[in-house]
Design a protein around this motif. Structure first.
Motif, mmCIF file in Angstrom:
data_model
loop_
_atom_site.group_PDB
_atom_site.id
_atom_site.type_symbol
_atom_site.label_atom_id
_atom_site.label_comp_id
_atom_site.label_asym_id
_atom_site.label_seq_id
_atom_site.Cartn_x
_atom_site.Cartn_y
_atom_site.Cartn_z
ATOM 1 N N ALA A 149 0.823 -1.211 0.000
ATOM 2 C CA ALA A 149 0.000 0.000 0.000
ATOM 3 C C ALA A 149 0.856 1.260 0.000
ATOM 4 O O ALA A 149 0.424 2.305 -0.485
ATOM 5 C CB ALA A 149 -0.927 -0.002 1.210
ATOM 6 N N CYS A 150 2.083 1.153 0.525
ATOM 7 C CA CYS A 150 2.976 2.312 0.620
ATOM 8 C C CYS A 150 3.961 2.421 -0.534
ATOM 9 O O CYS A 150 4.670 3.433 -0.643
ATOM 10 C CB CYS A 150 3.769 2.254 1.934
ATOM 11 S SG CYS A 150 2.765 2.423 3.420
ATOM 12 N N THR A 151 4.041 1.397 -1.394
ATOM 13 C CA THR A 151 5.059 1.398 -2.440
ATOM 14 C C THR A 151 4.503 1.165 -3.845
ATOM 15 O O THR A 151 5.212 1.410 -4.818
ATOM 16 C CB THR A 151 6.132 0.321 -2.159
ATOM 17 O OG1 THR A 151 5.498 -0.969 -2.046
ATOM 18 C CG2 THR A 151 6.879 0.634 -0.868
ATOM 19 N N ASP A 152 3.278 0.705 -3.963
ATOM 20 C CA ASP A 152 2.667 0.476 -5.270
ATOM 21 C C ASP A 152 1.988 1.769 -5.729
ATOM 22 O O ASP A 152 1.099 2.271 -5.046
ATOM 23 C CB ASP A 152 1.644 -0.660 -5.191
ATOM 24 C CG ASP A 152 1.015 -0.949 -6.540
ATOM 25 O OD1 ASP A 152 0.135 -0.172 -6.958
ATOM 26 O OD2 ASP A 152 1.370 -1.952 -7.159
ATOM 27 N N PRO A 153 2.397 2.334 -6.867
ATOM 28 C CA PRO A 153 1.860 3.629 -7.280
ATOM 29 C C PRO A 153 0.339 3.666 -7.366
ATOM 30 O O PRO A 153 -0.288 4.655 -6.964
ATOM 31 C CB PRO A 153 2.496 3.863 -8.658
ATOM 32 C CG PRO A 153 3.743 3.055 -8.634
ATOM 33 C CD PRO A 153 3.439 1.846 -7.799
ATOM 34 N N ALA A 161 -2.028 6.119 -4.726
ATOM 35 C CA ALA A 161 -2.968 7.138 -5.194
ATOM 36 C C ALA A 161 -4.343 6.984 -4.562
ATOM 37 O O ALA A 161 -5.111 7.955 -4.500
ATOM 38 C CB ALA A 161 -3.087 7.058 -6.715
ATOM 39 N N ARG A 162 -4.674 5.801 -4.061
ATOM 40 C CA ARG A 162 -6.009 5.585 -3.488
ATOM 41 C C ARG A 162 -6.157 6.186 -2.102
ATOM 42 O O ARG A 162 -7.264 6.527 -1.688
ATOM 43 C CB ARG A 162 -6.308 4.078 -3.433
ATOM 44 C CG ARG A 162 -6.398 3.419 -4.798
ATOM 45 C CD ARG A 162 -6.706 1.942 -4.659
ATOM 46 N NE ARG A 162 -6.606 1.242 -5.932
ATOM 47 C CZ ARG A 162 -6.741 -0.075 -6.079
ATOM 48 N NH1 ARG A 162 -6.992 -0.822 -5.003
ATOM 49 N NH2 ARG A 162 -6.627 -0.635 -7.254
ATOM 50 N N TRP A 163 -5.046 6.323 -1.370
ATOM 51 C CA TRP A 163 -5.171 6.839 0.000
ATOM 52 C C TRP A 163 -4.318 8.087 0.264
ATOM 53 O O TRP A 163 -4.515 8.771 1.267
ATOM 54 C CB TRP A 163 -4.782 5.752 1.019
ATOM 55 C CG TRP A 163 -3.359 5.278 0.939
ATOM 56 C CD1 TRP A 163 -2.887 4.242 0.180
ATOM 57 C CD2 TRP A 163 -2.226 5.807 1.628
ATOM 58 N NE1 TRP A 163 -1.519 4.109 0.349
ATOM 59 C CE2 TRP A 163 -1.087 5.044 1.246
ATOM 60 C CE3 TRP A 163 -2.040 6.843 2.554
ATOM 61 C CZ2 TRP A 163 0.185 5.283 1.736
ATOM 62 C CZ3 TRP A 163 -0.758 7.089 3.044
ATOM 63 C CH2 TRP A 163 0.318 6.316 2.632
ATOM 64 N N PHE A 164 -3.392 8.410 -0.646
ATOM 65 C CA PHE A 164 -2.508 9.543 -0.417
ATOM 66 C C PHE A 164 -2.586 10.513 -1.594
ATOM 67 O O PHE A 164 -3.451 11.368 -1.639
ATOM 68 C CB PHE A 164 -1.085 9.046 -0.184
ATOM 69 C CG PHE A 164 -0.137 10.081 0.380
ATOM 70 C CD1 PHE A 164 -0.585 11.058 1.247
ATOM 71 C CD2 PHE A 164 1.214 10.063 0.043
ATOM 72 C CE1 PHE A 164 0.286 12.013 1.766
ATOM 73 C CE2 PHE A 164 2.093 11.008 0.557
ATOM 74 C CZ PHE A 164 1.625 11.989 1.421
#
Length: 224
Positions: free
Chosen positions: A44-48, A52-55
């Motif tokens: 969730a922190c490294t897949d582009p 984009a879904r949460w940040f």
């Protein structure tokens, strides 16, 4: 109080300093446990697509030595990448950003829980720190950790982030976040009057009083 505002209590916050080659850096640390395994949190922190879904939407070459750019926000270089435990990037914004790095550390806690730590280390202009203290970046990171938690739990984030950020719920969340960063600031040794000034400035920046409304009464000691 809404469930979202209650999430402010899920985060441990710490303020400190660290010597770096460029001088003395300020540090803010956030720690929270998510009900998800470390591989899921890492992705969730490294897949582009997932970022984009949460940040924010992100572009670039997201691998060791590669460069990234968050839409309308910071960019930098991937400095350390050790799946699924450690990610460190430079965090640069503006024309003369100075030293600024963000490190994310993941620690599995059983099979389906992960302790998430984010530490932002930056050499900050004294006049900026004296005005806003740690809440200047701390409130923003609180919002990011809230978004990540919602995404990991439901697969969705806030449906309309721009509308939500001006809602009463968001204003309360950001105000509470500013106060909690004041508590962490005072715990680091800052004088109460310095903390109170920084909390007021940070709260007014993130959640200014609505036009025509009276300014809320606040305690001299944030979080009291």
């Amino acid at each position: 109080m809404s469930d979202i505002v209650d999430r402010i209590n899920d985060v441990h916050r710490k303020v400190g300093t660290r010597a770096v080659p460029e001088g003395e850096a300020r540090t803010v640390l956030l720690r929270r446990t998510y009900d998800a395994n470390a591989d899921d949190v890492w992705d969730a922190c490294t897949d582009p697509e997932r970022i984009a879904r949460w940040f924010l939407p992100v572009s670039g070459d997201l691998k060791l030595g590669g460069h990234y750019q968050l839409e309308g926000n910071a960019g930098g270089e991937v400095l350390h990448c050790e799946r699924p435990r450690l990610l460190r990037v430079s965090w640069l914004f503006g024309e003369n950003p100075g030293f600024s790095e963000v490190e994310v550390r993941l620690t599995p806690e059983g099979d389906e829980r992960t302790v998430f730590e984010l530490e932002h280390v930056a050499v900050t202009p004294p006049e900026f720190w004296d005005t806003f203290g740690p809440g200047a970046v701390g409130v923003g990171w609180d919002l990011a950790l809230l978004g990540l938690g919602m995404y990991l739990l439901t697969g969705e984030s806030v449906k309309d982030p721009e509308a939500w950020q001006v809602s009463d719920e968001a204003r309360e969340y950001m105000g509470r976040s500013s106060e909690e960063w004041g508590v962490a600031y005072e715990a680091s040794g800052a004088a109460p009057e310095t903390v109170a000034t920084a909390v007021r400035a940070t709260t007014d920046f993130y959640a200014p009083p609505a036009p025509g409304s009276a300014a809320p009464e606040t305690s001299e000691t944030p979080g009291a």
